[in-house]
Design a protein around this motif. Structure first.
Motif, mmCIF file in Angstrom:
data_model
loop_
_atom_site.group_PDB
_atom_site.id
_atom_site.type_symbol
_atom_site.label_atom_id
_atom_site.label_comp_id
_atom_site.label_asym_id
_atom_site.label_seq_id
_atom_site.Cartn_x
_atom_site.Cartn_y
_atom_site.Cartn_z
ATOM 1 N N VAL A 300 63.706 42.400 29.665
ATOM 2 C CA VAL A 300 62.680 41.749 30.484
ATOM 3 C C VAL A 300 61.594 41.228 29.544
ATOM 4 O O VAL A 300 61.169 41.934 28.626
ATOM 5 C CB VAL A 300 62.047 42.732 31.494
ATOM 6 C CG1 VAL A 300 60.973 42.027 32.327
ATOM 7 C CG2 VAL A 300 63.114 43.338 32.398
ATOM 8 N N THR A 301 61.165 39.988 29.760
ATOM 9 C CA THR A 301 60.065 39.410 28.987
ATOM 10 C C THR A 301 58.810 39.400 29.843
ATOM 11 O O THR A 301 58.868 39.030 31.019
ATOM 12 C CB THR A 301 60.393 37.978 28.553
ATOM 13 O OG1 THR A 301 61.574 37.994 27.754
ATOM 14 C CG2 THR A 301 59.252 37.371 27.749
ATOM 15 N N SER A 302 57.693 39.818 29.253
ATOM 16 C CA SER A 302 56.436 39.818 29.995
ATOM 17 C C SER A 302 55.358 39.087 29.216
ATOM 18 O O SER A 302 55.219 39.272 28.009
ATOM 19 C CB SER A 302 55.975 41.252 30.270
ATOM 20 O OG SER A 302 54.734 41.257 30.956
ATOM 21 N N GLU A 303 54.599 38.251 29.920
ATOM 22 C CA GLU A 303 53.418 37.627 29.329
ATOM 23 C C GLU A 303 52.158 38.450 29.628
ATOM 24 O O GLU A 303 51.051 38.051 29.262
ATOM 25 C CB GLU A 303 53.275 36.195 29.825
ATOM 26 C CG GLU A 303 54.379 35.286 29.320
ATOM 27 C CD GLU A 303 53.878 33.899 28.943
ATOM 28 O OE1 GLU A 303 52.742 33.564 29.317
ATOM 29 O OE2 GLU A 303 54.624 33.166 28.271
ATOM 30 N N HIS A 304 52.341 39.589 30.279
ATOM 31 C CA HIS A 304 51.248 40.534 30.493
ATOM 32 C C HIS A 304 51.352 41.582 29.394
ATOM 33 O O HIS A 304 52.366 42.256 29.261
ATOM 34 C CB HIS A 304 51.363 41.176 31.875
ATOM 35 C CG HIS A 304 51.252 40.182 32.982
ATOM 36 N ND1 HIS A 304 50.044 39.764 33.500
ATOM 37 C CD2 HIS A 304 52.211 39.489 33.649
ATOM 38 C CE1 HIS A 304 50.258 38.870 34.444
ATOM 39 N NE2 HIS A 304 51.557 38.683 34.554
ATOM 40 N N ASP A 305 50.286 41.708 28.603
ATOM 41 C CA ASP A 305 50.413 42.505 27.387
ATOM 42 C C ASP A 305 49.098 43.168 27.040
ATOM 43 O O ASP A 305 48.341 43.569 27.922
ATOM 44 C CB ASP A 305 50.934 41.624 26.237
ATOM 45 C CG ASP A 305 50.122 40.332 26.083
ATOM 46 O OD1 ASP A 305 48.907 40.340 26.376
ATOM 47 O OD2 ASP A 305 50.689 39.307 25.649
ATOM 48 N N ILE A 306 48.800 43.276 25.757
ATOM 49 C CA ILE A 306 47.594 43.959 25.319
ATOM 50 C C ILE A 306 46.334 43.313 25.886
ATOM 51 O O ILE A 306 45.344 44.007 26.173
ATOM 52 C CB ILE A 306 47.532 44.029 23.774
ATOM 53 C CG1 ILE A 306 46.378 44.948 23.315
ATOM 54 C CG2 ILE A 306 47.436 42.650 23.154
ATOM 55 C CD1 ILE A 306 46.373 45.207 21.822
ATOM 56 N N LEU A 307 46.341 42.000 26.089
ATOM 57 C CA LEU A 307 45.162 41.343 26.682
ATOM 58 C C LEU A 307 44.857 41.924 28.058
ATOM 59 O O LEU A 307 43.698 42.204 28.393
ATOM 60 C CB LEU A 307 45.394 39.839 26.797
ATOM 61 C CG LEU A 307 45.101 38.978 25.571
ATOM 62 C CD1 LEU A 307 45.445 37.532 25.873
ATOM 63 C CD2 LEU A 307 43.647 39.090 25.161
ATOM 64 N N ASP A 308 45.899 42.098 28.876
ATOM 65 C CA ASP A 308 45.704 42.664 30.202
ATOM 66 C C ASP A 308 45.217 44.101 30.102
ATOM 67 O O ASP A 308 44.361 44.539 30.878
ATOM 68 C CB ASP A 308 47.016 42.606 30.982
ATOM 69 C CG ASP A 308 47.524 41.181 31.150
ATOM 70 O OD1 ASP A 308 47.475 40.667 32.269
ATOM 71 O OD2 ASP A 308 47.971 40.585 30.162
ATOM 72 N N GLY A 309 45.771 44.840 29.129
ATOM 73 C CA GLY A 309 45.333 46.212 28.922
ATOM 74 C C GLY A 309 43.865 46.294 28.519
ATOM 75 O O GLY A 309 43.128 47.164 28.992
ATOM 76 N N ILE A 310 43.441 45.384 27.643
ATOM 77 C CA ILE A 310 42.028 45.351 27.226
ATOM 78 C C ILE A 310 41.135 45.039 28.415
ATOM 79 O O ILE A 310 40.093 45.686 28.619
ATOM 80 C CB ILE A 310 41.830 44.313 26.108
ATOM 81 C CG1 ILE A 310 42.600 44.702 24.839
ATOM 82 C CG2 ILE A 310 40.342 44.176 25.776
ATOM 83 C CD1 ILE A 310 42.698 43.578 23.818
#
Length: 315
Positions: A300-310
């Motif tokens: 699965v590829t996600s464009e939700h990543d560390i930015l969303d976590g921050i």
């Protein structure tokens, strides 16, 4: 009614600097602005141990642009996170002072462990319906983080293996020679051996890839003629299709890569290394799952990543 706060998350990595402005309410994000630029802050850091003056200038110029965006859209809180290249740099105090002057907050030079945790939180915020446990892989320019968990991080590890670092160390020819590929593969496998000692992946049911190398491989696997985040985000691909796309990108010349409509110019020289890393991670995780008696046939590829976590951390 939940209070809405407009926040900005900035992730300054080895290859790119990215901005997410979002409204946060009730632990959920509503995206307002998302931007990404390749600045190659980690240029030669692996060799010199220092941030190069021109790389620092590029990064601070983009930081100033992001500061203006934040002012224009009424951001109330900003969290600026710096990762692998800055962790490794002897002159990181110069970077910290430059960022503070440009945007008014000091950057946090976070550990690989915290980077992994933020990536996991960001990715899993958009993984509804995918079977846990999840293995989230954040493949950056200087490091790659692996995190396993079900709802929360249970084990995490950061490897000093990334697309820029691996290119500078091993993949210098155009296209890479078989000897270079063999050396790079051995380096990735050695790092994965250590990672799997800390992050058991045999019980994983969903393998999730994040960041520019993985999204670029996904665009290639999907046969896109331009970068389309609506098709890339949450894309589910058979393992064989992912590996074929990785092998094809690794074997191409830089001119051939540059001719692909979805390819960001700043990734042309390092996507071969990124593809090699992602292919080795996929192959090794699949093998670990099979050895434990399970099966893993998709990524699965996600464009939700560390930015969303921050951004979520500011809620």
């Amino acid at each position: 009614m939940s209070c809405v706060t407009r926040v900005a998350a900035i992730d300054c990595g080895t290859n790119s600097i990215r901005l997410l402005v979002a409204d946060v309410a009730g632990g959920r994000l509503h995206e307002v602005v998302r931007r990404s630029e390749v600045v190659r802050l980690g240029q030669d850091v692996d060799r010199t141990g220092r941030l190069a003056p021109d790389a620092l200038a590029r990064t601070l110029a983009r930081t100033s642009e992001y500061a203006q965006v934040c002012r224009d859209v009424g951001v109330r809180q900003i969290r600026y996170v710096a990762t692998s290249a800055t962790r490794d740099a002897a002159n990181r105090a110069e970077f910290v002072a430059g960022v503070r002057a440009a945007i008014g907050v000091a950057p946090e030079v976070i550990s690989g462990q915290e980077e992994a945790t933020l990536s996991f939180v960001g990715a899993t915020s958009a993984l509804a319906g995918r079977e846990a446990p999840w293995c989230v892989v954040d493949l950056g320019g200087g490091s790659t983080e692996l995190v396993v968990g079900s709802g929360r991080p249970e084990a995490a590890w950061s490897m000093d293996v990334g697309s820029v670092r691996l290119t500078e160390r091993h993949l210098r020819a155009d296209p890479p020679t078989p000897q270079e590929v063999a050396a790079a593969t051995a380096a990735v496998d050695e790092a994965l051996d250590e990672a799997f000692a800390h992050v058991p992946v045999g019980h994983v049911r969903t393998l999730v890839g994040l960041a520019g190398s993985v999204t670029t491989v996904t665009a290639h696997a999907l046969g896109l003629d331009r970068y389309d985040s609506t098709r890339i985000d949450a894309a589910v691909l058979p393992v064989d299709q992912v590996l074929a796309a990785c092998d094809d990108l690794l074997g191409r010349t830089r001119a051939q890569r540059a001719g692909l409509g979805f390819m960001h110019p700043g990734r042309v020289d390092v996507i071969g290394a990124g593809a090699l890393i992602w292919a080795r991670v996929v192959r090794r995780v699949v093998a670990e799952v099979e050895a434990a008696g399970g099966t893993l046939t998709e990524t699965v590829t996600s464009e939700h990543d560390i930015l969303d976590g921050i951004a979520l951390s500011l809620a």
